[in-house]
Design a protein around this motif. Sequence first.
Motif, PDB file in Angstrom:
ATOM      1  N   THR A   1       0.851  -1.188   0.000  1.00  0.00           N
ATOM      2  CA  THR A   1       0.000   0.000   0.000  1.00  0.00           C
ATOM      3  C   THR A   1       0.886   1.237   0.000  1.00  0.00           C
ATOM      4  OG1 THR A   1      -0.130   0.012   2.408  1.00  0.00           O
ATOM      5  CG2 THR A   1      -1.896  -1.125   1.216  1.00  0.00           C
ATOM      6  N   ILE A   2       0.346   2.297  -0.533  1.00  0.00           N
ATOM      7  CA  ILE A   2       1.078   3.553  -0.640  1.00  0.00           C
ATOM      8  C   ILE A   2       0.642   4.471   0.486  1.00  0.00           C
ATOM      9  CG2 ILE A   2       1.384   5.606  -2.063  1.00  0.00           C
ATOM     10  CD1 ILE A   2       1.123   3.820  -4.484  1.00  0.00           C
ATOM     11  N   ASP A   3       1.616   5.095   1.109  1.00  0.00           N
ATOM     12  CA  ASP A   3       1.343   6.083   2.139  1.00  0.00           C
ATOM     13  C   ASP A   3       0.920   7.374   1.448  1.00  0.00           C
ATOM     14  OD1 ASP A   3       1.261   7.446   4.542  1.00  0.00           O
ATOM     15  OD2 ASP A   3       3.408   7.827   4.572  1.00  0.00           O
ATOM     16  N   ALA A   4      -0.389   7.615   1.388  1.00  0.00           N
ATOM     17  CA  ALA A   4      -0.926   8.784   0.677  1.00  0.00           C
ATOM     18  C   ALA A   4      -0.615  10.071   1.439  1.00  0.00           C
ATOM     19  CB  ALA A   4      -2.427   8.632   0.503  1.00  0.00           C
ATOM     20  N   PRO A   5      -0.390  11.158   0.719  1.00  0.00           N
ATOM     21  CA  PRO A   5      -0.136  12.439   1.385  1.00  0.00           C
ATOM     22  C   PRO A   5      -1.373  12.933   2.119  1.00  0.00           C
ATOM     23  CG  PRO A   5      -0.238  12.733  -0.988  1.00  0.00           C
ATOM     24  CD  PRO A   5      -0.344  11.271  -0.727  1.00  0.00           C
ATOM     25  N   LYS A   6      -1.157  13.750   3.136  1.00  0.00           N
ATOM     26  CA  LYS A   6      -2.269  14.304   3.910  1.00  0.00           C
ATOM     27  C   LYS A   6      -3.089  15.251   3.040  1.00  0.00           C
ATOM     28  CE  LYS A   6       0.110  14.041   8.295  1.00  0.00           C
ATOM     29  NZ  LYS A   6       0.605  14.775   9.459  1.00  0.00           N
ATOM     30  N   ASP A   7      -4.397  15.224   3.229  1.00  0.00           N
ATOM     31  CA  ASP A   7      -5.294  16.108   2.482  1.00  0.00           C
ATOM     32  C   ASP A   7      -4.951  17.568   2.740  1.00  0.00           C
ATOM     33  OD1 ASP A   7      -6.717  14.030   1.364  1.00  0.00           O
ATOM     34  OD2 ASP A   7      -8.239  14.022   2.933  1.00  0.00           O
ATOM     35  N   GLY A   8      -5.039  18.363   1.697  1.00  0.00           N
ATOM     36  CA  GLY A   8      -4.814  19.792   1.820  1.00  0.00           C
ATOM     37  C   GLY A   8      -3.367  20.234   1.690  1.00  0.00           C
TER      38      GLY A   8
END
Length: 78
Positions: A6-13
């Motif tokens: 799984t990919i560590d997605a960047p924080k929203d915003g």
Amino acid sequence: MTDQHTIDAPKDGTKEARLVDGLTGKGQTLKQLSALLTWQPHTVRAAMTRLRKRGYVIDRVAKTEKSAARFKLRGDKT
């Protein structure tokens, strides 16, 4: 790598999340990404390198006579 990677997605915003959004779909040129994020082109390239290290696959679509090279996100896993 396994299929369960799984990919560590960047924080929203964050600007990194805006970069991922800019790379989705048909992608954007380096100049467009630079303007979108108000970053210098070398900073955009460095951010794309960090995304690649986290598992994102970013393709470079070759330039044509009518348009500059574009960068686009291939998918969620390597």
